[in-house]
Design a protein around this motif. Sequence first.
Motif, PDB file in Angstrom:
ATOM      1  N   GLN A   1       0.815  -1.213   0.000  1.00  0.00           N
ATOM      2  CA  GLN A   1       0.000   0.000   0.000  1.00  0.00           C
ATOM      3  C   GLN A   1       0.851   1.266   0.000  1.00  0.00           C
ATOM      4  O   GLN A   1       0.318   2.366   0.120  1.00  0.00           O
ATOM      5  N   ASP A   2       2.169   1.117  -0.128  1.00  0.00           N
ATOM      6  CA  ASP A   2       3.110   2.232  -0.109  1.00  0.00           C
ATOM      7  C   ASP A   2       3.090   2.983   1.209  1.00  0.00           C
ATOM      8  O   ASP A   2       3.416   4.175   1.272  1.00  0.00           O
ATOM      9  N   LYS A   3       2.756   2.293   2.291  1.00  0.00           N
ATOM     10  CA  LYS A   3       2.785   2.879   3.635  1.00  0.00           C
ATOM     11  C   LYS A   3       4.101   2.459   4.307  1.00  0.00           C
ATOM     12  O   LYS A   3       4.137   1.655   5.227  1.00  0.00           O
ATOM     13  N   PHE A   4       5.177   3.039   3.805  1.00  0.00           N
ATOM     14  CA  PHE A   4       6.501   2.566   4.203  1.00  0.00           C
ATOM     15  C   PHE A   4       6.808   2.857   5.671  1.00  0.00           C
ATOM     16  O   PHE A   4       7.501   2.074   6.330  1.00  0.00           O
ATOM     17  N   ALA A   5       6.332   3.994   6.187  1.00  0.00           N
ATOM     18  CA  ALA A   5       6.596   4.307   7.590  1.00  0.00           C
ATOM     19  C   ALA A   5       5.951   3.285   8.510  1.00  0.00           C
ATOM     20  O   ALA A   5       6.497   2.959   9.571  1.00  0.00           O
ATOM     21  N   LEU A   6       4.788   2.748   8.124  1.00  0.00           N
ATOM     22  CA  LEU A   6       4.132   1.712   8.912  1.00  0.00           C
ATOM     23  C   LEU A   6       4.800   0.350   8.698  1.00  0.00           C
ATOM     24  O   LEU A   6       4.816  -0.487   9.600  1.00  0.00           O
TER      25      LEU A   6
ATOM     26  N   GLN B   1       6.066  10.633  -0.932  1.00  0.00           N
ATOM     27  CA  GLN B   1       5.281   9.550  -1.485  1.00  0.00           C
ATOM     28  C   GLN B   1       6.152   8.605  -2.302  1.00  0.00           C
ATOM     29  O   GLN B   1       6.749   9.014  -3.300  1.00  0.00           O
ATOM     30  N   PRO B   2       6.252   7.324  -1.903  1.00  0.00           N
ATOM     31  CA  PRO B   2       6.999   6.380  -2.739  1.00  0.00           C
ATOM     32  C   PRO B   2       6.190   5.967  -3.963  1.00  0.00           C
ATOM     33  O   PRO B   2       4.965   6.074  -3.976  1.00  0.00           O
ATOM     34  N   TYR B   3       6.880   5.521  -4.976  1.00  0.00           N
ATOM     35  CA  TYR B   3       6.257   5.053  -6.220  1.00  0.00           C
ATOM     36  C   TYR B   3       5.301   6.102  -6.795  1.00  0.00           C
ATOM     37  O   TYR B   3       4.178   5.797  -7.185  1.00  0.00           O
ATOM     38  N   GLU B   4       5.759   7.320  -6.838  1.00  0.00           N
ATOM     39  CA  GLU B   4       4.959   8.395  -7.434  1.00  0.00           C
ATOM     40  C   GLU B   4       4.945   8.210  -8.951  1.00  0.00           C
ATOM     41  O   GLU B   4       5.997   8.178  -9.597  1.00  0.00           O
ATOM     42  N   ILE B   5       3.760   8.077  -9.526  1.00  0.00           N
ATOM     43  CA  ILE B   5       3.615   7.738 -10.945  1.00  0.00           C
ATOM     44  C   ILE B   5       3.366   9.000 -11.761  1.00  0.00           C
ATOM     45  O   ILE B   5       2.494   9.807 -11.434  1.00  0.00           O
TER      46      ILE B   5
ATOM     47  N   THR C   1       8.512  -7.598  -9.130  1.00  0.00           N
ATOM     48  CA  THR C   1       7.065  -7.525  -8.979  1.00  0.00           C
ATOM     49  C   THR C   1       6.612  -6.229  -8.325  1.00  0.00           C
ATOM     50  O   THR C   1       5.516  -5.740  -8.608  1.00  0.00           O
ATOM     51  N   TRP C   2       7.435  -5.642  -7.454  1.00  0.00           N
ATOM     52  CA  TRP C   2       7.010  -4.415  -6.785  1.00  0.00           C
ATOM     53  C   TRP C   2       6.751  -3.290  -7.786  1.00  0.00           C
ATOM     54  O   TRP C   2       5.883  -2.449  -7.555  1.00  0.00           O
ATOM     55  N   ILE C   3       7.504  -3.246  -8.869  1.00  0.00           N
ATOM     56  CA  ILE C   3       7.210  -2.282  -9.933  1.00  0.00           C
ATOM     57  C   ILE C   3       5.912  -2.669 -10.621  1.00  0.00           C
ATOM     58  O   ILE C   3       5.005  -1.843 -10.800  1.00  0.00           O
ATOM     59  N   LEU C   4       5.781  -3.932 -10.997  1.00  0.00           N
ATOM     60  CA  LEU C   4       4.653  -4.374 -11.812  1.00  0.00           C
ATOM     61  C   LEU C   4       3.325  -4.223 -11.090  1.00  0.00           C
ATOM     62  O   LEU C   4       2.307  -3.919 -11.710  1.00  0.00           O
ATOM     63  N   TYR C   5       3.286  -4.455  -9.754  1.00  0.00           N
ATOM     64  CA  TYR C   5       1.988  -4.422  -9.091  1.00  0.00           C
ATOM     65  C   TYR C   5       1.484  -3.002  -8.822  1.00  0.00           C
ATOM     66  O   TYR C   5       0.382  -2.821  -8.325  1.00  0.00           O
ATOM     67  N   HIS C   6       2.255  -2.007  -9.196  1.00  0.00           N
ATOM     68  CA  HIS C   6       1.748  -0.636  -9.121  1.00  0.00           C
ATOM     69  C   HIS C   6       0.933  -0.254 -10.353  1.00  0.00           C
ATOM     70  O   HIS C   6       0.390   0.863 -10.402  1.00  0.00           O
TER      71      HIS C   6
END
Length: 429
Positions: free
Chosen positions: A117-122, A145-149, A255-260
């Motif tokens: 969910q890109d909630k990296f701090a959690l 924000q990570p993975y900013e598209i 996969t982390w790239i692809l699932y975004h």
Amino acid sequence: MTYQGRWDRRTALRAMAALAGVATAAPLLGEPATAQASPGGDADALFKAGHFEQAGHAYEEILKKDPGNVHAARRRGYVGLLSNNFPDAEKYLKTAIALAPGDREAHRFLADCYTRQDKFALAAPHWQGADYQAYATLFAAFRGQPYEIHGDTGRAPFRQLDPIPQVEASLNGGPLKRFSFYTRVDSLGVSAKAAEEAGLRAVAKEKVEYLGKTFWFYYGILDSFALGGIELRNIPVRWSDGDSGEQSDDGMIGTWILYHFLTTIDYAGRSLILRRRTPETARKARAEAERAGAQPLPLWLAQEHLLFSRGSVAGSPGVVAVNLGGTGEAVAAMPQETAKRLRVRVDEDRPMETAAGGQAVTVYPCYPKEVRLGNAVARDAYCYAGAPSGPGREGFEQLAHLSHSFYKPFHVTLDFTGMSIHVARGPAS
């Protein structure tokens, strides 16, 4: 190519190293799993057989009678995570951790849940709780924000199909470089040379031993990754000090790239297509798949990055690993026990040596009458048989792994919102 799905994270790191040229280019087999006794009865049997929805209901019944059952709470949360049902996953995994604060597996699942969910701090403290120090440090270092598209659709043509598909992408606005992709690794990996040229700085590191050698993996934050008209900003990246200098590409997309994205891996049309995940793009993808004769299949995401669906071998149905990208001349791999049970012809006169966890493993060519994923079929195709049967770290039985060569006549669309997969013949429209 991999076998049984018995990969932990360090095995995935070794695979990335091998595919980048650090080690052997031979197909990799899964590591043996450690058996763990656990309560649950029929719920565990359902889960092991891949009947996840029914297993989830069974775990809920256990928890009604025994609210303190850590195994049932953890496994029920895992069932939610497999289908990206984040509210369910969070609810039950938090319950498991409240009951057993030191439960590393529950922490790992919840870290994965927040990471998706890109909630990296959690995610960071739960990676710490899972004893994944490098990830804990990396995710705690993120700001913004990570993975900013940026962009709506990207289409990156394959620069080659074999022995591994490659596309071109840019790191931090630099010149185009060649990247392979593989759904058996998680984050974006780059070569040491590419990392240096992109000005990457390590915020964490980890030592990995493979085939008698020691490698250091470094983790950092990439400002920009651009391919085919799409740009991702502020994303995790890793590299190794063990580059051989002979690798054929500059990195690997995981996969982390692809699932975004709503991702289409168009083998037949030789391109990687990334679209923003919106209800509209999902509707269009479903309509395109239906016109192409593809039926929707379930998509499950396990152990941070491994993809699974339901398929069949020789007419026998079961959970299959969906390995996209990577290498391999065989269309599928299966345990020897599975091949024997399904009366698949195995050529035991032609053993092959490959590597599994740094040790030699013997596999054999085999030729099932049919390997199927929805309407996608390979008949009398060359496969491998060689690993012991039984569930791996994922906890459920896997009939087979479908790999690179299986998908060549098709395009495969992965919907990580609706958690479905469509496989259709011919190029994508």
